[in-house]
Write an enzyme that holds these catalytic residues in place. Structure first.
Site, PDB file in Angstrom:
ATOM      1  CB  SER A 151      -0.861  -0.018   1.271  1.00 48.75           C
ATOM      2  OG  SER A 151      -1.432   1.237   1.520  1.00 48.75           O
ATOM      3  CE1 TYR A 187      -3.899  -2.452   5.173  1.00 49.83           C
ATOM      4  CE2 TYR A 187      -3.186  -0.368   4.220  1.00 49.83           C
ATOM      5  CZ  TYR A 187      -3.658  -1.658   4.064  1.00 49.83           C
ATOM      6  OH  TYR A 187      -3.885  -2.142   2.803  1.00 49.83           O
ATOM      7  CE  LYS A 190      -1.470  -4.663   3.243  1.00 49.55           C
ATOM      8  NZ  LYS A 190      -1.629  -6.009   2.655  1.00 49.55           N
TER       9      LYS A 190
END
Lengths: 329, 329
Positions: free
Chosen positions: B126, B150, B154
C-alpha cells in the site's frame, strides 16, 4: 531514575554502563539500574545499591515482562544476534531480533493500568537497513533495502518502534550506528573485522591482514562516539523527531588508505609495515555492497557528533583501551 | 498450474479470480484453484474441476500449512485488515497483517523436503508505507514512514517478502496499490471513501458528500487496473527486480476538481449537481498527509500500466459495474 540496559554484557553495553555511572543522563545519576543479557553482565564499579543483574533471553516467555515490571524510565535495547549469525541461523535471528524486540514493546504496551507507563526506548539499529544501489551520499530519507536478514530484522524493529511511538505506547528513538572502529578485543571473523584489526593489531606490535584494496571507503565512528550516540538518544527531546523515529548517526567517511595514513602519522612506518595485504575475494565482494557516505543532517541538528579524522579515532583507542600509550613506546 | 488466492472473497480477489479464469496467467489457464478467505469465497463461474474453497483465518494455527500443502505454483496474498480497522484494533491488525503474512512465508519455507518448493508470491502492499514529509513527486527509492499501524504492517510485510526472496525461500513481489477509484458497492466509512462515492453515487442518480476541497490531489487507479497489476505481478520475470522486491504501482495523479470535471464530461451537469460540499475537518486532516504523486519508472519498465485520465476511469466503471450504460440514460 531507573535505567534498564538490555545487552549490557556486550562491548557497547559495558561502555554505556560506565558512561552512565560517570556522567548520568542529562546530568542525573541513575539511582536504579537493571543490567540484562543472555550471558551474565558484570557488576560495574560504582553501581547504585539498587542494581540488578539479569541473565535471560529476551525472546523467552516472561523475560520482557520481568524486565519492564520495575517500570524503568529509560530502556536501552542493544541486544541482538549480529549480522553473520543472523545470516547463518535464520530462525535464531528472527527469534531474537524481531520476536525479542516485539516482546519488549508488547510488555511495555500491556503494563497495567494501560497508558500509565511510557518509557524512553533507545533502539540500536544499523546501516544494514540500507542496501545498494546507492547514491554517492545517502540522504536521511533514503529507501530501506536490507541485503541481510540482520538488516531486515533491524528495519522491522525500526518500523515497530515508530508505530509503538506514534500510538503513544512508548517514546522511541532508533539510531543507526556506523561501523565501529577501533573495536577493542580479539580479532573476530566478521566481514568488517579488518576495519578495526588493521589498526588495533599494529598498535599492539602485531601483524594484521588487509583483505581488500586501499580504495575501499566506508562509514565509521569510535566506540566512544557510539556510546555517546546511545546516551544522547536517552537524553534528547524526542518531539523534534516527528514521524521519523530512526536516525542515521554521523560518522567519518574514510578509505582503508585513509586509515593506514592515520596509523602512519600516529604510530609510524613500523606499525604500517605490520599490515599484510592478502586479498580475500569473499570479503571484498561483501564489502563492495556497503554504503560509503551518509548525509546525517537530522542527527547533527539533534546534537549527535562523530569524529572528523581517523587520527582522532586512533588516539581515542590509545586513551580508552591502551591506558594512554602505545605498547613499547 | 495451481493458483492460490488468499483474500479471494474481497473486491479485488473476486475480480482477480474472474480475470484468471478468463485470461489465465501468461495465457495459461489454472487447472487447479484454491480460493481462501475468512468469509466463504463464492464458487466462480467457469472454475476448473479442481477448485477448493477454504474459509479460514490465515493467522490461526495450521491454516497457512493447510493452504500451501497443495504446493500452489502462484500465491496471491491479498488478505489484510484494512487501515481503519488496524488503527482501531491494534492487536488484530498485527495478528492478521504481520503474523498471518509471516505464517504464510514460514509455511512455504518449511515445506519438506527443504528447498524443493519456491512459489511465486504476490503481496499487495500500500501507499500507506509512505508518510510525509514528501517531495513533490515521490521516487522509487523514497524512505518508508508509515503513519498508520496498517502502513507499518504492510512495510513489515514488504521487508519479510524481500528477505524470504533473497534467501531463496520464495519468489516474491510486492505491489503498492494506488487508491482505488471508482470502488464498486456501497459507501463505506473509510477516510478515502469519498474519492469513489463522489463519482459512483451521482452516476447512479444519487447524492454524495464531498468532505474536502477540490484542490486535494491524490494517486488513483481503477479496480480494473489494480486487478491487472496483481495479475501482471504473477506473470513477470522477477529477475529484473534485483534486491528491491516491492514496487509502487503507476497511477493517475488527479485533484478532486479533476474528478468532478471528468464526471461532468461523461455524465453532465446534472450528475455534478448531486455532489454536496460538506467539509469534514477530520477527513480533511487525514487526507492532507497523503501522497499526491509518484514517479513509478521501475514499475512502468516492467509493464505495469494505469489509466491516464479520470474520464477513462469513469468509463471503466460504467463498463464493468453498470453493464455499459448510465442508469436512466
Amino acid at each position: 531514575m531507573h535505567v534498564l540496559i538490555i545487552g549490557a554484557a556486550g562491548m557497547l553495553g559495558r561502555k554505556l554502563t560506565a558512561s552512565l555511572l560517570r556522567e548520568g543522563l542529562n546530568g542525573r545519576a541513575p539511582d536504579q539500574l537493571t543490567l540484562a543479557d543472555v550471558v551474565a553482565p558484570p557488576m560495574p564499579e560504582g553501581a547504585p545499591v539498587e542494581t540488578s543483574l539479569v541473565t535471560a533471553d529476551l525472546s523467552a516467555p516472561g523475560t520482557a515482562e520481568q524486565l519492564v515490571a520495575g517500570r524503568p524510565d529509560v530502556i536501552f535495547h542493544l541486544a541482538a544476534i549480529v549480522s553473520g549469525e543472523a545470516e547463518a541461523d535464520f530462525e535464531k535471528g528472527y527469534r531474537i531480533n524481531v520476536d525479542g524486540t516485539r516482546a519488549l514493546f508488547e510488555a511495555i504496551r500491556l503494563t497495567q493500568p494501560e497508558g500509565s507507563y511510557k518509557p524512553r526506548v533507545v533502539f540500536t539499529s544499523s546501516l544494514a537497513v540500507f542496501g545498494e544501489p546507492f547514491p554517492e551520499s545517502i540522504p536521511d530519507d533514503f529507501f530501506l533495502t536490507p541485503l541481510t536478514s540482520y538488516g531486515a530484522q533491524k528495519a522491522i524493529g525500526e518500523l515497530l518502534l515508530g508505530d509503538y511511538s506514534r500510538r503513544g505506547f512508548l517514546d522511541g528513538i532508533g539510531i543507526r550506528l556506523p561501523t565501529i572502529s577501533i573495536r577493542p578485543g580479539k580479532p573476530n571473523r566478521a566481514a568488517s573485522g579488518f576495519f578495526s584489526s588493521i589498526l588495533r593489531e599494529p598498535l599492539n606490535g602485531q601483524e594484521a591482514v588487509l583483505p581488500v584494496s586501499e580504495s575501499v571507503r566506508h562509514w565509521f565512528a569510535s566506540p566512544r562516539a557510539a556510546t555517546g550516540f546511545i546516551k544522547r538518544a536517552g537524553e534528547l527531546d524526542t518531539s523534534a523527531l516527528g514521524n521519523r523515529r530512526s536516525l542515521t548517526m554521523p560518522g567519518l567517511s574514510a578509505t582503508v588508505g585513509d586509515q593506514i595514513e592515520a596509523l602512519r602519522r600516529v604510530a609510524g612506518d613500523k606499525a604500517v609495515a605490520l599490515i599484510r595485504r592478502e586479498r580475500d575475494p569473499v570479503v571484498a565482494r561483501i564489502i563492495e555492497g556497503w554504503p560509503q557516505r551518509f548525509e546525517t543532517r537530522r542527527a547533527e541538528a539533534l546534537g549527535f557528533k562523530a569524529e572528523t579524522s581517523f587520527e582522532d579515532i586512533i588516539r581515542i583507542h590509545i586513551e580508552d583501551e591502551l591506558s594512554g600509550q602505545l605498547p613499547g613506546a
